[in-house]
Enzyme design. Structure first.
Site, mmCIF file in Angstrom:
data_model
loop_
_atom_site.group_PDB
_atom_site.id
_atom_site.type_symbol
_atom_site.label_atom_id
_atom_site.label_comp_id
_atom_site.label_asym_id
_atom_site.label_seq_id
_atom_site.Cartn_x
_atom_site.Cartn_y
_atom_site.Cartn_z
ATOM 1 N N SER A 1 13.989 31.618 9.413
ATOM 2 C CA SER A 1 14.058 30.802 8.201
ATOM 3 C C SER A 1 13.783 29.346 8.546
ATOM 4 O O SER A 1 14.506 28.738 9.342
ATOM 5 C CB SER A 1 15.441 30.924 7.557
ATOM 6 O OG SER A 1 15.608 29.895 6.595
ATOM 7 N N HIS B 1 10.280 33.157 6.881
ATOM 8 C CA HIS B 1 11.154 33.178 5.711
ATOM 9 C C HIS B 1 11.224 31.769 5.115
ATOM 10 O O HIS B 1 11.646 30.828 5.779
ATOM 11 C CB HIS B 1 12.542 33.662 6.144
ATOM 12 C CG HIS B 1 13.518 33.844 5.037
ATOM 13 N ND1 HIS B 1 13.568 34.977 4.248
ATOM 14 C CD2 HIS B 1 14.505 33.038 4.574
ATOM 15 C CE1 HIS B 1 14.546 34.873 3.369
ATOM 16 N NE2 HIS B 1 15.133 33.695 3.540
ATOM 17 N N ASP C 1 12.783 29.530 2.122
ATOM 18 C CA ASP C 1 13.845 29.477 1.122
ATOM 19 C C ASP C 1 13.493 28.476 0.034
ATOM 20 O O ASP C 1 13.434 27.271 0.280
ATOM 21 C CB ASP C 1 15.166 29.081 1.790
ATOM 22 C CG ASP C 1 15.710 30.176 2.671
ATOM 23 O OD1 ASP C 1 15.960 31.273 2.143
ATOM 24 O OD2 ASP C 1 15.865 29.945 3.889
ATOM 25 N N MET D 1 14.738 26.783 -3.278
ATOM 26 C CA MET D 1 15.981 26.531 -4.035
ATOM 27 C C MET D 1 15.711 25.466 -5.090
ATOM 28 O O MET D 1 15.006 24.492 -4.821
ATOM 29 C CB MET D 1 17.078 26.041 -3.091
ATOM 30 C CG MET D 1 17.338 26.938 -1.896
ATOM 31 S SD MET D 1 18.782 26.369 -0.983
ATOM 32 C CE MET D 1 18.633 27.358 0.519
ATOM 33 N N HIS E 1 11.905 33.595 -0.367
ATOM 34 C CA HIS E 1 13.225 33.925 -0.907
ATOM 35 C C HIS E 1 13.519 32.919 -2.017
ATOM 36 O O HIS E 1 13.833 31.759 -1.747
ATOM 37 C CB HIS E 1 14.271 33.844 0.224
ATOM 38 C CG HIS E 1 15.678 34.076 -0.233
ATOM 39 N ND1 HIS E 1 16.777 33.780 0.574
ATOM 40 C CD2 HIS E 1 16.185 34.579 -1.379
ATOM 41 C CE1 HIS E 1 17.890 34.093 -0.084
ATOM 42 N NE2 HIS E 1 17.559 34.571 -1.268
ATOM 43 N N MET F 1 15.626 31.339 -4.636
ATOM 44 C CA MET F 1 16.974 31.106 -5.160
ATOM 45 C C MET F 1 16.831 30.149 -6.335
ATOM 46 O O MET F 1 17.205 28.973 -6.264
ATOM 47 C CB MET F 1 17.871 30.540 -4.054
ATOM 48 C CG MET F 1 18.257 31.597 -3.015
ATOM 49 S SD MET F 1 18.796 30.892 -1.442
ATOM 50 C CE MET F 1 17.191 30.685 -0.674
ATOM 51 N N MET G 1 22.546 39.589 0.733
ATOM 52 C CA MET G 1 22.978 38.287 1.259
ATOM 53 C C MET G 1 24.289 38.464 2.027
ATOM 54 O O MET G 1 25.245 39.058 1.516
ATOM 55 C CB MET G 1 23.181 37.281 0.123
ATOM 56 C CG MET G 1 21.900 36.782 -0.527
ATOM 57 S SD MET G 1 20.716 35.997 0.608
ATOM 58 C CE MET G 1 21.658 34.600 1.221
ATOM 59 N N GLY H 1 22.379 29.249 -0.367
ATOM 60 C CA GLY H 1 22.325 27.809 -0.600
ATOM 61 C C GLY H 1 22.175 26.985 0.673
ATOM 62 O O GLY H 1 21.495 25.964 0.658
ATOM 63 N N PHE H 2 22.808 27.437 1.740
ATOM 64 C CA PHE H 2 22.822 26.622 2.954
ATOM 65 C C PHE H 2 22.730 27.486 4.206
ATOM 66 O O PHE H 2 23.222 28.618 4.224
ATOM 67 C CB PHE H 2 24.109 25.782 3.012
ATOM 68 C CG PHE H 2 24.247 24.867 1.835
ATOM 69 C CD1 PHE H 2 23.655 23.610 1.838
ATOM 70 C CD2 PHE H 2 24.932 25.284 0.694
ATOM 71 C CE1 PHE H 2 23.751 22.771 0.727
ATOM 72 C CE2 PHE H 2 25.036 24.457 -0.419
ATOM 73 C CZ PHE H 2 24.441 23.200 -0.405
ATOM 74 N N GLY H 3 22.124 26.923 5.248
ATOM 75 C CA GLY H 3 22.087 27.589 6.542
ATOM 76 C C GLY H 3 23.381 27.332 7.306
ATOM 77 O O GLY H 3 24.220 26.526 6.891
ATOM 78 N N GLY H 4 23.546 28.065 8.395
ATOM 79 C CA GLY H 4 24.651 27.798 9.316
ATOM 80 C C GLY H 4 26.014 28.285 8.875
ATOM 81 O O GLY H 4 27.037 27.874 9.426
ATOM 82 N N ASP I 1 20.445 38.284 5.260
ATOM 83 C CA ASP I 1 20.170 36.855 5.368
ATOM 84 C C ASP I 1 21.497 36.106 5.328
ATOM 85 O O ASP I 1 22.228 36.208 4.345
ATOM 86 C CB ASP I 1 19.260 36.453 4.194
ATOM 87 C CG ASP I 1 18.861 34.982 4.208
ATOM 88 O OD1 ASP I 1 19.175 34.269 5.175
ATOM 89 O OD2 ASP I 1 18.215 34.563 3.219
ATOM 90 N N GLY I 2 21.768 35.373 6.411
ATOM 91 C CA GLY I 2 22.984 34.566 6.474
ATOM 92 C C GLY I 2 23.848 34.944 7.660
ATOM 93 O O GLY I 2 24.371 36.045 7.730
ATOM 94 N N GLY I 3 23.935 34.024 8.609
ATOM 95 C CA GLY I 3 24.800 34.251 9.770
ATOM 96 C C GLY I 3 24.301 35.309 10.736
ATOM 97 O O GLY I 3 25.084 35.846 11.533
ATOM 98 N N GLY J 1 18.038 31.672 10.639
ATOM 99 C CA GLY J 1 17.666 30.263 10.587
ATOM 100 C C GLY J 1 18.217 29.500 11.763
ATOM 101 O O GLY J 1 17.504 29.208 12.734
ATOM 102 N N SER J 2 19.505 29.199 11.711
ATOM 103 C CA SER J 2 20.101 28.376 12.766
ATOM 104 C C SER J 2 20.050 29.071 14.132
ATOM 105 O O SER J 2 19.888 28.413 15.158
ATOM 106 C CB SER J 2 21.541 27.992 12.404
ATOM 107 O OG SER J 2 22.283 29.116 11.989
#
Ligand code: DX5
Ligand code: ZN
Length: 221
Positions: free
Chosen positions: A8, A31, A33, A35, A64, A66, A135, A140-143, A173-175, A195-196
């Protein structure tokens, strides 16, 4: 299709996107994002930026969205060059119609579920979608931290797709990181956004390979 990794660019350097995209040329997807500051409390980029990214990216774009009103906007992202377009079920008026519009334009159609949205929302229409995005954080946010509770949705989707003999891709997606990817792979997930974990690593391409190897081993182990 097997395990696929989609870095991402939310965690990339927005002043050096072409450089940071080239750094993950060994990935399966890029990916992106999108938003709108309404569906989620953050604002990133839109059609003109995605269109240029699609022109310079060595790997296909996984958009993606959002955003509100995907019924109107999602097909526009397919036209802009995204090879896969994911919209949120919660924002859609007619998810089946959106998926058909996206596919008519030659892109893969995917629907995303926020953590609070039950998987039953899409089970009856699973065949309409090429992929479902589960999800594993609030969008909304990475990390943010991975939500292991979401694995029951992944398992349910995998079971239903299998029973229907539908080659459904299941994205999370996420973590997603070296610490969490094996859990998801064992639950039946096969497309991983990171992402992160990727852009925070000293060598993003090596991290893509490491994540892919861990997921593959978890599936076959
Ligand atoms: C969050 C985005 C993600 C984000 C993931 O709403 O959809 O794609 O970049 O970031 P990590 O992998 O850091 O959790
Ligand atoms: Zn995303």
């Amino acid at each position: 299709m097997g395990i696929q990794i989609a870095p991402s660019i939310l965690s990339a350097d927005f002043a050096n996107l072409e450089r940071d995209i080239a750094a993950v040329a060994n990935a399966d997807w890029l990916h992106v994002d999108v938003m709108d500051g309404h569906f989620v409390p953050n604002l990133t980029l839109g059609l003109p930026v995605l269109e240029r990214l699609a022109q310079v990216s060595p790997v296909p774009i996984d958009a993606h969205l959002m955003i509100e009103d995907p019924d109107h906007w999602a097909p526009r992202y397919a036209e802009a060059g995204a090879a896969s377009v994911t919209f949120h079920f919660e924002a859609a008026r007619d998810a089946k119609a959106i998926a058909r519009d996206i596919k008519r334009l030659g892109a893969r159609a995917s629907v995303a579920l926020k953590p609070g949205t039950p998987v039953e929302a899409v089970l009856d229409d699973l065949r309409e979608f090429d992929m479902v995005l589960v999800m594993t954080v609030e969008p909304g946010f990475g990390g943010q931290s991975f939500m292991p509770d979401m694995m029951s949705k992944v398992r349910t989707l995998r079971d239903h797709a299998h029973a229907e003999q539908h080659d459904l891709w299941i994205q999370t997606d996420g973590g997603i990181s070296r610490d969490t990817i094996e859990t998801v792979a064992r639950s039946g997930g096969d497309v991983f956004v990171a992402g992160s974990a990727v852009y925070g690593a000293p060598d993003p391409a090596a991290e893509v390979t490491a994540l892919r190897d861990l997921a593959r081993a978890a599936c076959h182990g």
